[in-house]
Enzyme design. Sequence first.
Site, PDB file in Angstrom:
ATOM      1  N   LYS A   1       0.922  -1.203   0.129  1.00 28.51           N
ATOM      2  CA  LYS A   1       0.095  -0.009   0.052  1.00 28.51           C
ATOM      3  C   LYS A   1       0.766   1.331   0.194  1.00 28.51           C
ATOM      4  O   LYS A   1       1.675   1.543   0.715  1.00 28.51           O
ATOM      5  CB  LYS A   1      -0.873  -0.053   1.245  1.00 28.51           C
ATOM      6  CG  LYS A   1      -1.883   1.294   1.221  1.00 28.51           C
ATOM      7  CD  LYS A   1      -3.263   0.876   0.541  1.00 28.51           C
ATOM      8  CE  LYS A   1      -3.847   2.205   0.355  1.00 28.51           C
ATOM      9  NZ  LYS A   1      -3.705   2.668  -1.015  1.00 28.51           N
TER      10      LYS A   1
ATOM     11  N   GLN B   1       7.297   4.024   3.858  1.00 25.98           N
ATOM     12  CA  GLN B   1       5.860   3.569   3.900  1.00 25.98           C
ATOM     13  C   GLN B   1       5.614   2.138   4.699  1.00 25.98           C
ATOM     14  O   GLN B   1       4.625   1.981   5.417  1.00 25.98           O
ATOM     15  CB  GLN B   1       5.162   3.232   2.572  1.00 25.98           C
ATOM     16  CG  GLN B   1       3.849   3.138   2.350  1.00 25.98           C
ATOM     17  CD  GLN B   1       3.233   4.518   2.134  1.00 25.98           C
ATOM     18  OE1 GLN B   1       3.720   5.279   1.484  1.00 25.98           O
ATOM     19  NE2 GLN B   1       2.205   5.017   2.776  1.00 25.98           N
TER      20      GLN B   1
ATOM     21  N   LYS C   1       5.515   3.217   8.206  1.00 19.39           N
ATOM     22  CA  LYS C   1       4.218   4.322   8.605  1.00 19.39           C
ATOM     23  C   LYS C   1       2.972   3.554   8.628  1.00 19.39           C
ATOM     24  O   LYS C   1       2.168   3.549   9.496  1.00 19.39           O
ATOM     25  CB  LYS C   1       4.313   5.169   7.382  1.00 19.39           C
ATOM     26  CG  LYS C   1       3.216   6.122   7.404  1.00 19.39           C
ATOM     27  CD  LYS C   1       2.893   6.997   6.154  1.00 19.39           C
ATOM     28  CE  LYS C   1       4.345   7.595   5.635  1.00 19.39           C
ATOM     29  NZ  LYS C   1       4.020   8.525   4.588  1.00 19.39           N
TER      30      LYS C   1
ATOM     31  N   LYS D   1       5.275   1.580  -3.230  1.00 16.26           N
ATOM     32  CA  LYS D   1       5.298   3.046  -3.608  1.00 16.26           C
ATOM     33  C   LYS D   1       5.488   2.768  -5.216  1.00 16.26           C
ATOM     34  O   LYS D   1       6.041   1.894  -5.691  1.00 16.26           O
ATOM     35  CB  LYS D   1       6.415   3.854  -3.078  1.00 16.26           C
ATOM     36  CG  LYS D   1       6.109   5.401  -3.203  1.00 16.26           C
ATOM     37  CD  LYS D   1       4.983   5.788  -2.201  1.00 16.26           C
ATOM     38  CE  LYS D   1       4.706   7.344  -2.504  1.00 16.26           C
ATOM     39  NZ  LYS D   1       3.750   8.010  -1.378  1.00 16.26           N
TER      40      LYS D   1
ATOM     41  N   GLY E   1      -2.837   8.180  -4.405  1.00 17.39           N
ATOM     42  CA  GLY E   1      -2.216   9.430  -4.860  1.00 17.39           C
ATOM     43  C   GLY E   1      -0.817   9.836  -4.184  1.00 17.39           C
ATOM     44  O   GLY E   1      -0.539   9.324  -3.038  1.00 17.39           O
ATOM     45  N   ASP E   2      -0.125  10.921  -4.494  1.00 19.66           N
ATOM     46  CA  ASP E   2       0.991  11.362  -4.051  1.00 19.66           C
ATOM     47  C   ASP E   2       0.946  12.701  -4.568  1.00 19.66           C
ATOM     48  O   ASP E   2       0.573  13.106  -5.536  1.00 19.66           O
ATOM     49  CB  ASP E   2       2.052  10.421  -4.158  1.00 19.66           C
ATOM     50  CG  ASP E   2       3.248  10.889  -3.270  1.00 19.66           C
ATOM     51  OD1 ASP E   2       3.560  10.709  -2.016  1.00 19.66           O
ATOM     52  OD2 ASP E   2       4.343  11.554  -3.538  1.00 19.66           O
TER      53      ASP E   2
ATOM     54  N   THR F   1      -4.625  13.298   5.349  1.00 19.06           N
ATOM     55  CA  THR F   1      -3.190  13.575   5.501  1.00 19.06           C
ATOM     56  C   THR F   1      -2.687  14.835   6.280  1.00 19.06           C
ATOM     57  O   THR F   1      -1.999  14.972   7.334  1.00 19.06           O
ATOM     58  CB  THR F   1      -2.213  13.470   4.564  1.00 19.06           C
ATOM     59  OG1 THR F   1      -2.393  12.226   3.530  1.00 19.06           O
ATOM     60  CG2 THR F   1      -0.686  13.332   4.487  1.00 19.06           C
TER      61      THR F   1
ATOM     62  N   ASN G   1      -2.206  19.013  -1.844  1.00 19.58           N
ATOM     63  CA  ASN G   1      -3.351  18.419  -1.019  1.00 19.58           C
ATOM     64  C   ASN G   1      -2.913  18.474   0.472  1.00 19.58           C
ATOM     65  O   ASN G   1      -3.646  18.662   1.034  1.00 19.58           O
ATOM     66  CB  ASN G   1      -3.471  16.901  -1.784  1.00 19.58           C
ATOM     67  CG  ASN G   1      -4.408  16.177  -0.536  1.00 19.58           C
ATOM     68  OD1 ASN G   1      -3.677  15.237  -0.016  1.00 19.58           O
ATOM     69  ND2 ASN G   1      -5.853  16.369  -0.786  1.00 19.58           N
TER      70      ASN G   1
ATOM     71  N   SER H   1      -6.735   5.809   3.921  1.00 14.30           N
ATOM     72  CA  SER H   1      -7.061   5.035   2.741  1.00 14.30           C
ATOM     73  C   SER H   1      -7.382   3.481   3.295  1.00 14.30           C
ATOM     74  O   SER H   1      -8.265   2.804   2.496  1.00 14.30           O
ATOM     75  CB  SER H   1      -5.428   4.865   1.967  1.00 14.30           C
ATOM     76  OG  SER H   1      -5.321   5.859   1.079  1.00 14.30           O
TER      77      SER H   1
HETATM   78  P1  NDP Z   1       0.512  17.680  -4.372  1.00 13.17           P
HETATM   79  O1  NDP Z   1       1.138  17.353  -5.778  1.00 13.17           O
HETATM   80  O2  NDP Z   1      -0.654  17.873  -4.301  1.00 13.17           O
HETATM   81  O3  NDP Z   1       1.408  19.136  -3.899  1.00 13.17           O
HETATM   82  C1  NDP Z   1       2.726  19.085  -3.903  1.00 13.17           C
HETATM   83  C2  NDP Z   1       3.270  20.553  -3.261  1.00 13.17           C
HETATM   84  O4  NDP Z   1       4.672  20.579  -3.042  1.00 13.17           O
HETATM   85  C3  NDP Z   1       2.813  21.593  -4.495  1.00 13.17           C
HETATM   86  O5  NDP Z   1       2.651  22.875  -3.685  1.00 13.17           O
HETATM   87  C4  NDP Z   1       4.088  21.588  -5.123  1.00 13.17           C
HETATM   88  O6  NDP Z   1       4.589  22.808  -5.625  1.00 13.17           O
HETATM   89  C5  NDP Z   1       5.070  21.251  -4.093  1.00 13.17           C
HETATM   90  N1  NDP Z   1       6.616  20.775  -4.403  1.00 13.17           N
HETATM   91  C6  NDP Z   1       6.574  19.482  -4.978  1.00 13.17           C
HETATM   92  N2  NDP Z   1       7.923  19.338  -5.327  1.00 13.17           N
HETATM   93  C7  NDP Z   1       8.614  20.324  -5.131  1.00 13.17           C
HETATM   94  C8  NDP Z   1       9.751  20.621  -5.023  1.00 13.17           C
HETATM   95  N3  NDP Z   1      10.625  19.773  -5.789  1.00 13.17           N
HETATM   96  N4  NDP Z   1      10.301  21.952  -4.510  1.00 13.17           N
HETATM   97  C9  NDP Z   1       9.469  22.663  -4.023  1.00 13.17           C
HETATM   98  N5  NDP Z   1       8.181  22.379  -3.957  1.00 13.17           N
HETATM   99  C10 NDP Z   1       7.487  21.357  -4.295  1.00 13.17           C
HETATM  100  O7  NDP Z   1       1.234  16.662  -3.370  1.00 13.17           O
HETATM  101  P2  NDP Z   1       0.865  16.164  -1.995  1.00 13.17           P
HETATM  102  O8  NDP Z   1       0.269  17.345  -1.158  1.00 13.17           O
HETATM  103  O9  NDP Z   1       0.010  14.970  -2.036  1.00 13.17           O
HETATM  104  O10 NDP Z   1       2.099  15.601  -1.144  1.00 13.17           O
HETATM  105  C11 NDP Z   1       3.034  16.522  -0.404  1.00 13.17           C
HETATM  106  C12 NDP Z   1       4.084  15.527   0.150  1.00 13.17           C
HETATM  107  O11 NDP Z   1       3.156  14.824   1.215  1.00 13.17           O
HETATM  108  C13 NDP Z   1       4.809  14.590  -0.238  1.00 13.17           C
HETATM  109  O12 NDP Z   1       6.121  14.549   0.151  1.00 13.17           O
HETATM  110  C14 NDP Z   1       3.912  13.373  -0.264  1.00 13.17           C
HETATM  111  O13 NDP Z   1       5.108  12.289  -0.473  1.00 13.17           O
HETATM  112  C15 NDP Z   1       3.515  13.454   1.160  1.00 13.17           C
HETATM  113  N6  NDP Z   1       2.551  12.777   1.651  1.00 13.17           N
HETATM  114  C16 NDP Z   1       1.329  12.783   0.883  1.00 13.17           C
HETATM  115  C17 NDP Z   1       0.199  12.043   1.228  1.00 13.17           C
HETATM  116  C18 NDP Z   1      -1.188  11.996   0.531  1.00 13.17           C
HETATM  117  O14 NDP Z   1      -2.103  11.622   0.891  1.00 13.17           O
HETATM  118  N7  NDP Z   1      -1.351  12.958  -0.599  1.00 13.17           N
HETATM  119  C19 NDP Z   1       0.229  10.978   2.301  1.00 13.17           C
HETATM  120  C20 NDP Z   1       1.441  10.982   2.934  1.00 13.17           C
HETATM  121  C21 NDP Z   1       2.493  11.880   2.551  1.00 13.17           C
HETATM  122  P3  NDP Z   1       4.250  22.860  -7.388  1.00 13.17           P
HETATM  123  O15 NDP Z   1       3.202  22.773  -7.582  1.00 13.17           O
HETATM  124  O16 NDP Z   1       5.071  24.092  -7.789  1.00 13.17           O
HETATM  125  O17 NDP Z   1       5.445  21.650  -7.945  1.00 13.17           O
END
Ligand code: NDP
Length: 449
Positions: free
Chosen positions: A94, A115, A118, A130, A169-170, A214, A245, A381
């Site tokens: 997962k 993961q 976690k 992943k 998603g991620d 999250t 997100n 999830s």
């Molecule tokens: P999204 O794609 O919804 O958002 C990512 C955000 O982070 C955007 O604002 C993006 O900006 C910014 N970002 C991404 N890459 C970079 C980078 N290299 N440098 C600077 N800013 C960056 O992703 P999520 O919100 O889903 O995920 C965010 C984090 O949370 C990740 O580390 C993910 O692994 C983790 N996570 C997510 C979960 C989930 O349920 N979605 C669960 C657990 C952890 P821009 O649009 O400019 O790229």
Amino acid sequence: MSSYLNEKLESIYQEVLHRNPGETEFHQAVREVLESLGPVLVKYPEFADQKIIQRLCEPERQVIFRVPWQDDRGQIHINRAFRVEFNSALGPYKGGMRFHPSVYLGIIKFLGFEQIFKNALTGMPIGGGKGGSDFDPKGKSDGEIMRFCQSMMTELYRYLGEYTDVPAGDIGVGQREIGYLFGQYKRITNRYESGVFTGKGLDWGGSRARKEATGYGTVFFLDEMFKVRGDSLEGKTCVVSGSGNVAIYAIEKITSLGAKVVACSDSNGVIVDKDGIDLALLKQIKEVERRRISAYVQEKKSATYMEGGNIWTVPCQIALPCATQNELNGKDAKILVDQGCIAVAEGANMPTTPEGIHVFQRAGIAYAPGKAANAGGVATSALEMQQNASRDLWSFEYTEKRLQEIMVDIHRNCYETAEEFGASGNYVVGANIGGFLKVASAMVAMGVI
Ligand code: NDP
């Protein structure tokens, strides 16, 4: 920072470096866990005899494949996709799928490795995995995203299944992408197998509160850390990196608990709004219009935009890194601490470098690593999978209540485990050992597989 590893753990780490050259993020994630495990091997020597750590560091299965697709002009593009099925001792693999140009095997393996622990911490029956691709969804039309997702699933479907491997998603993968991926899976297999994907839309097998989970979960964990310290979130100033997100729903929850978020960001820049981030405007820009964060200042005159700015220079008491790995380094951590930051909870995966973690721990501030603090996403999830299995749809209030209970439990587990192993208040040690013990015991029980 290079903390001490005993001889046995150092030799395991060297073997990981040797077997996985160039995968720096994976090395970093493994080292961080190994640094916690010394006392565990003393207390449970059978885990060393059974080579549990070496087995954990080697994925059960890794798939790498080509994804060809056509853009709207008829041009052909070739991307590379991955699914790393890391460990299934506790349940089906997962973990989410990430679409970002930086994706390569080392990133997917670090995420998959984290993961495992976690997912164990959630107490739910889920293993660790992943996946993702170096595909960049930015600027692509819906048709292009759909064709990419369909092409990807045409290969990926054979490795998935509700009892085998369940993606979500991620970064770069939200409900739109999951819809296209799930649709193609359904078409190829001729099965409406809701439990094969999570993060689905509410009308087609999704769970209430999954989108929020999250970010909300990170704040629930943070709130527990404050309670332990006899403090509360009320009236605190906060900065949240990212505006995706996780960031959006962390902002929503922490604001509802009385804190004020004064800055957030994307990969181009930072917005600062001393009045507090206007969440409705942020959602409109990011979720509805899919624009850059800079658009915020055109609508809100109280805000400023720093192109290429460093969000960690904005003074705050609470920092929530919710963007990406290694976005907060030792220097940033020092700035945060010097400017009065007292708590950090990671919504993102591994956003703080080892040097940054060291600064937080030396300063004695409350620091929650992602594998504990952001576990609410995958926990919800697993709740989505429960609802799918029973053909049910729970209310938002009930689902959020379950999420909160899970986060309180994870916090308690991390806190008590750290105490038990002589590292009071160290949530890194608590999370690593707490997760490891569950997976390791299951692996021993199942024999050499
Ligand atoms: P999204 O794609 O919804 O958002 C990512 C955000 O982070 C955007 O604002 C993006 O900006 C910014 N970002 C991404 N890459 C970079 C980078 N290299 N440098 C600077 N800013 C960056 O992703 P999520 O919100 O889903 O995920 C965010 C984090 O949370 C990740 O580390 C993910 O692994 C983790 N996570 C997510 C979960 C989930 O349920 N979605 C669960 C657990 C952890 P821009 O649009 O400019 O790229």
